[in-house]
Enzyme design. Structure first.
Site, mmCIF file in Angstrom:
data_model
loop_
_atom_site.group_PDB
_atom_site.id
_atom_site.type_symbol
_atom_site.label_atom_id
_atom_site.label_comp_id
_atom_site.label_asym_id
_atom_site.label_seq_id
_atom_site.Cartn_x
_atom_site.Cartn_y
_atom_site.Cartn_z
ATOM 1 N N HIS A 240 -17.607 -4.150 -1.303
ATOM 2 C CA HIS A 240 -16.390 -3.349 -1.159
ATOM 3 C C HIS A 240 -16.612 -2.152 -2.520
ATOM 4 O O HIS A 240 -15.475 -1.502 -2.462
ATOM 5 C CB HIS A 240 -14.999 -4.108 -1.347
ATOM 6 C CG HIS A 240 -14.734 -5.123 -0.205
ATOM 7 N ND1 HIS A 240 -14.011 -4.631 0.736
ATOM 8 C CD2 HIS A 240 -14.895 -6.082 -0.027
ATOM 9 C CE1 HIS A 240 -14.021 -5.598 1.814
ATOM 10 N NE2 HIS A 240 -14.379 -6.618 1.277
ATOM 11 N N LYS B 283 -2.460 4.998 -3.970
ATOM 12 C CA LYS B 283 -3.690 4.305 -4.161
ATOM 13 C C LYS B 283 -3.791 3.763 -5.670
ATOM 14 O O LYS B 283 -3.162 4.435 -6.288
ATOM 15 C CB LYS B 283 -5.049 4.917 -3.672
ATOM 16 C CG LYS B 283 -5.158 6.251 -4.363
ATOM 17 C CD LYS B 283 -6.469 6.943 -4.007
ATOM 18 C CE LYS B 283 -6.232 7.884 -2.638
ATOM 19 N NZ LYS B 283 -7.210 7.121 -1.483
ATOM 20 N N ARG B 284 -4.734 2.830 -6.131
ATOM 21 C CA ARG B 284 -4.796 2.220 -7.407
ATOM 22 C C ARG B 284 -5.323 3.576 -8.098
ATOM 23 O O ARG B 284 -5.954 4.353 -7.797
ATOM 24 C CB ARG B 284 -5.827 1.246 -7.527
ATOM 25 C CG ARG B 284 -5.346 0.174 -6.909
ATOM 26 C CD ARG B 284 -4.281 -0.540 -7.893
ATOM 27 N NE ARG B 284 -4.701 -0.934 -9.337
ATOM 28 C CZ ARG B 284 -4.776 -2.022 -9.686
ATOM 29 N NH1 ARG B 284 -4.437 -3.087 -9.172
ATOM 30 N NH2 ARG B 284 -5.032 -2.333 -10.989
ATOM 31 N N LYS C 238 -11.039 8.010 -8.198
ATOM 32 C CA LYS C 238 -10.065 8.350 -7.048
ATOM 33 C C LYS C 238 -9.467 9.876 -7.427
ATOM 34 O O LYS C 238 -9.036 10.450 -6.539
ATOM 35 C CB LYS C 238 -8.944 7.327 -6.926
ATOM 36 C CG LYS C 238 -9.563 6.027 -6.370
ATOM 37 C CD LYS C 238 -8.441 5.106 -6.020
ATOM 38 C CE LYS C 238 -9.066 3.611 -5.966
ATOM 39 N NZ LYS C 238 -9.403 3.540 -4.527
ATOM 40 N N THR D 165 -8.404 2.622 2.849
ATOM 41 C CA THR D 165 -7.790 2.257 4.265
ATOM 42 C C THR D 165 -6.493 3.171 4.379
ATOM 43 O O THR D 165 -5.963 3.256 5.379
ATOM 44 C CB THR D 165 -7.555 0.762 4.372
ATOM 45 O OG1 THR D 165 -7.179 0.565 2.966
ATOM 46 C CG2 THR D 165 -8.918 0.070 4.679
ATOM 47 N N LYS E 219 -4.190 4.753 7.332
ATOM 48 C CA LYS E 219 -2.536 4.636 7.948
ATOM 49 C C LYS E 219 -1.746 5.990 7.923
ATOM 50 O O LYS E 219 -0.965 6.221 8.894
ATOM 51 C CB LYS E 219 -2.093 3.860 6.660
ATOM 52 C CG LYS E 219 -2.481 2.552 6.518
ATOM 53 C CD LYS E 219 -2.168 1.763 5.315
ATOM 54 C CE LYS E 219 -3.130 0.502 5.136
ATOM 55 N NZ LYS E 219 -3.143 -0.012 3.733
#
Ligand code: 26V
Length: 804
Positions: A350, A537-538, A543, A645, A649
């Protein structure tokens, strides 16, 4: 007590409330009402577990077990009622008593047994498995506390314990009679068995811990097929040496299941983490083997009946533990044991982030698990030999070794011990075979495959966005609710102006729902007529929440400098937890909150922009946030986000992706078309080519917008604390901006300008959103699961009509 109609529900509810709590409806508290309702739903689900298991036993069916240290389930009441088709019955029955089902739904706390994407994926997979009538159970730890609860105090993240079990877990059943003994520490005693001429290995002087399972039913939609999530809890064993300090023993046991991912920056933290990893796989394997032997004379056919998916490397010791069971408990020869064990496991990677690839010091594993360690050593020795014989390349042997430099590389153990290795999006799987696991790919190409992630449309669209679901049903009929590939039919209607209008209305209703949620829970007020631009998100440097907030700072500066500046009013929403020891990430959270405060206090800037940091981002927040958003920020440095993910959504609920070509964004843009999302920035190969020559200072010097935004980190604009954001500044300018934030800044500004232009044409925008929804079928976890079944698990769907 069983119910399936309004009247039978009402009777069961009243009687159960009375027998459980000795109270009438008028006397009972909301918590008691919630727990009573949940217990009725659980009983219903468990009777389906019985039917499912009886059928599977009769068929001697193969089962898949999903081994994962994380299952981020969120709340279950709505989901279970909906999946069982009992929602309306219960809602109306409760209404007759003057009880609002929503009030009871809000009592439930999120089961936050995970960090982020990896754990939520596991939860979506369970939902799809049960719904597709597939025998697939989860195996994990019953953590006493979930991931920390995030408070924002003085603009900073503060962590407090997440007491998800305060009212108990309404869904679980404890099975003390199915406990498994798990051993830590001690020594290996080797003796000769003269009868067989073989060596006997015994784990002696060990500390024994009792693993007690708690089972939760996993309810599928419109099916009786009901799987189980088995959660293990550590308890004291009777088998305890009288001469030892039992308080110490109890304390050490209590730590095993205390919380999700304890801080592993300390030696003690690392030991606990390894204990967690071994604890849940040893218990899981122990119970699976026991189950197998109830129905089969021996373990010879184990790989034909059992398949185990390793969710990342956290359960990697399963490979060695199953070998131990075969060798030490059932006297198999190594070669025969290995030929079976190596057909049981499949491994999913992952992340490609080096810091996140697990490596444990040999000494820790040898101390904690002396016997398992000798088996890892032997797997390593044999694998080194095989690689050498195949290649005569000593460098290759070193690079692929499981034990190297006094460390056990868990990814290598997983690859060697599994028959399948997969990444979670097309680009990610490509990077695995071309880069991270290139050596392994060259040695064993047949193991490698891709399984692009997916999400369950039931939780993320049908149940959390009923307004959109109704509109879709009116437009294309109800079939998409059962077979999500049917959502494609929507494409033929996207030019219909009436539908476009109706969609915008739905989006507005969802914005109002989010506004209410924010107001009720956090006293935050948001203008529902603004663009909702969301990054949830985290928090991690790769990111690039920093790119997002730097862009907001840039907008703020434009507004202040140019009286004629204009833009559509935009609310920039953030949701993110930072790991408690991740200093830079916590600073970025502070920066976002400080910018939010500054903008709020500025009468001019707040006409155009608003920044909202939603505290304690979790599944329940995501259920409001994703479907209220217009723009989905997916802006990681290309090549770093394995899949994502959240991106799926947002798409499924009609938001436009503003993203880099990273993870599953690549496949989103392929499916919806590059012209129907906003892709910007450097590509993965461009980033790699630039890495050796990149100089962030050049971008800083050459682009006045960048310089001005970055300088504001130091000049006190956003914080009166001297040098509050100097770490962020240094990361960008002194440490050369590892994640290419400044390199992508100009493209990001342009992308936003283009989005704003698109948004101004309301009909064209609605058309885009509808097209995104229509093209989201591929991102259903139903599709992902069917791909795993076809290529990896080879399990068979249960015939629902035969479940009696
Ligand atoms: C963990 C850590 C922890 C130490 C610091 C650096 C670091 C970097 C990344 C991670 C992620 C660990 C695994 C994980 O959660 N991966 C996520 O899995 C999702 C489901 O496949 C996927 O959508 C996300 O892209 C991926 O980050």
């Amino acid at each position: 007590m069983f119910f399936d109609t309004k009247e039978s529900f009402k009777q069961a509810f009243v009687e159960t409330l009375r027998s459980n709590y000795g109270k009438s409806i008028e006397q009972a508290t909301d918590v008691e009402k919630f727990l009573t309702l949940a217990s009725l739903v659980k009983a219903h689900a468990n009777s389906n577990v019985y039917k499912t298991n009886t059928y599977l036993e009769k068929q001697a069916a193969k089962k898949m077990y999903y081994f994962s240290l994380e299952f981020l389930l969120g709340r279950l009441l709505t989901n279970n009622l909906m999946n069982l088709g009992l929602y309306k019955v219960v809602q109306e029955g409760l209404a007759d008593f003057g009880i609002d089902l929503n009030t009871l739904e809000d009592i439930e706390s999120d089961a936050g047994l995970g960090n982020g994407g990896l754990g939520r994926l596991a939860a979506c997979f369970l939902d799809s498995l049960a719904t597709l009538h597939l025998p697939g159970n989860g195996n994990t730890i019953r953590y006493q506390y979930g991931l920390f609860k995030q408070l924002i105090t003085n603009n900073e993240q503060v962590e407090v314990p997440d007491q998800w079990l305060r009212y108990g877990n309404a869904w679980e059943t404890r099975h003390p009679d199915e406990a498994v003994k798990v051993k830590f520490y001690g020594d290996v005693r080797i003796t000769m068995n003269y009868e067989t001429g073989r060596l006997n290995f015994e784990h002696v002087n060990a500390q024994e811990v009792l693993a007690v399972p708690y089972d939760m039913p996993v309810v599928g939609a419109d099916t009786k097929c009901t799987n189980v999530l088995r959660m293990w809890s550590a308890e004291a064993s009777d088998n305890f040496p009288a001469d030892q300090d039992f308080i110490k023993y109890l304390n050490s046991i209590n730590k095993i299941c205390l919380n999700v991912y304890p801080d592993d920056s300390t030696v003690e933290g690392k030991y606990i983490r390894i204990k967690q990893e071994y604890f849940f796989i040893a218990a899981g394997l122990g119970s699976i083997v026991r189950e197998h032997l109830k129905q089969n004379p021996n373990l010879d056919n184990f790989a034909e009946k059992v398949c185990i998916q390793l969710n990342d490397t956290h359960p990697a010791m399963s490979v060695a533990e199953l070998m131990r069971i075969f060798l030490d408990e059932y006297n198999y020869e190594w070669d025969k044991a290995w030929s079976i064990v190596s057909k049981v496991f499949a491994y999913t990677n992952h992340t490609v982030m080096q810091e996140a690839l697990e490596k444990w010091p040999v000494e820790y594993i040898r101390t904690l698990l002396p016997r398992v360690y000798t088996i890892i050593e032997e797997i390593n020795r044999r694998f080194r030999e095989t690689v050498y014989n195949q290649s005569h390349d000593r460098d290759l042997v070193e690079r692929t070794a499981i034990i190297q430099d006094n460390q056990v590389k868990m990814a290598h153990l997983s690859i060697v011990g599994s028959f399948s290795v997969n990444g979670v999006a097309k680009l990610h799987s490509k990077i695995l075979v071309e880069d991270l696991f290139r050596d392994f790919f060259n040695l064993m190409p047949e193991k490698f495959n891709n399984k692009t992630n997916g999400i369950t449309q039931r939780r993320w669209l049908l149940y959390s966005n009923p307004e959109l679901t109704n509109l879709l049903e009116k437009t294309i009929g109800p079939e998409f609710k059962h077979d999500f590939t049917q959502i494609e039919k929507l494409e033929q209607y996207i030019d219909d102006k009436k539908l476009q209008e109706a969609f915008l209305k739905v989006k507005y209703q969802r914005k109002l729902a989010l506004c209410r949620f924010l107001k009720d829970n956090y006293q935050i007020e948001v203008d529902p007529n603004s663009i909702f631009d969301t990054q949830a998100k985290r928090l991690h440097a790769y990111k690039r929440q920093l790119l997002n907030i730097l862009h907001v700072i840039y907008l703020y500066q434009r507004i202040k400098q140019y009286p004629t500046f204009t833009m559509p009013k935009t609310t920039f929403l953030f949701g993110a937890k930072a790991a408690p020891a991740y200093v830079l990430a916590k600073k970025i959270i502070k920066l976002i909150n400080c910018v939010a405060e500054k903008v709020d206090n500025d009468p001019v800037a707040s006409k155009f922009i608003k920044v909202v940091f939603i505290p304690n981002y979790r599944v329940t927040v995501a259920e409001y946030l994703m479907n209220a958003s217009d723009v989905s920020e997916q802006i990681s440095t290309a090549g770093k986000e394995a899949s994502g993910t959240g991106n799926m959504k947002f798409m499924m609920n009609g938001a436009i992706t503003l993203g880099t070509l990273d993870g599953a964004n690549v496949e989103i843009s392929e499916r919806v078309g590059l012209e129907n999302c906003e892709i910007f920035g450097l590509k993965a190969n461009e980033i790699e080519n630039m890495r050796s020559t990149y100089s962030s200072v050049d971008y800083y010097k050459q682009d006045a917008r960048i310089k001005q935004a970055v300088d504001s980190l130091l000049d006190g604009t956003f914080s009166s604390v001297q040098d509050d954001f100097i770490d962020i500044y240094n990361d960008l300018i002194i440490r050369n901006d590892e994640y290419f934030v400044l390199a992508d800044f100009a493209a990001y500004v342009k992308a936003h300008e283009h989005i704003n232009a698109l948004y101004s044409d309301r009909s064209a925008w609605a058309r885009l959103c509808l097209l995104n929804i229509a093209k989201s079928a591929y991102f259903s976890s139903d599709r992902t699961i069917l791909d795993y079944v076809r290529d990896v698990w080879h399990i068979k769907a249960i015939d629902n009509s035969k479940l009696k």
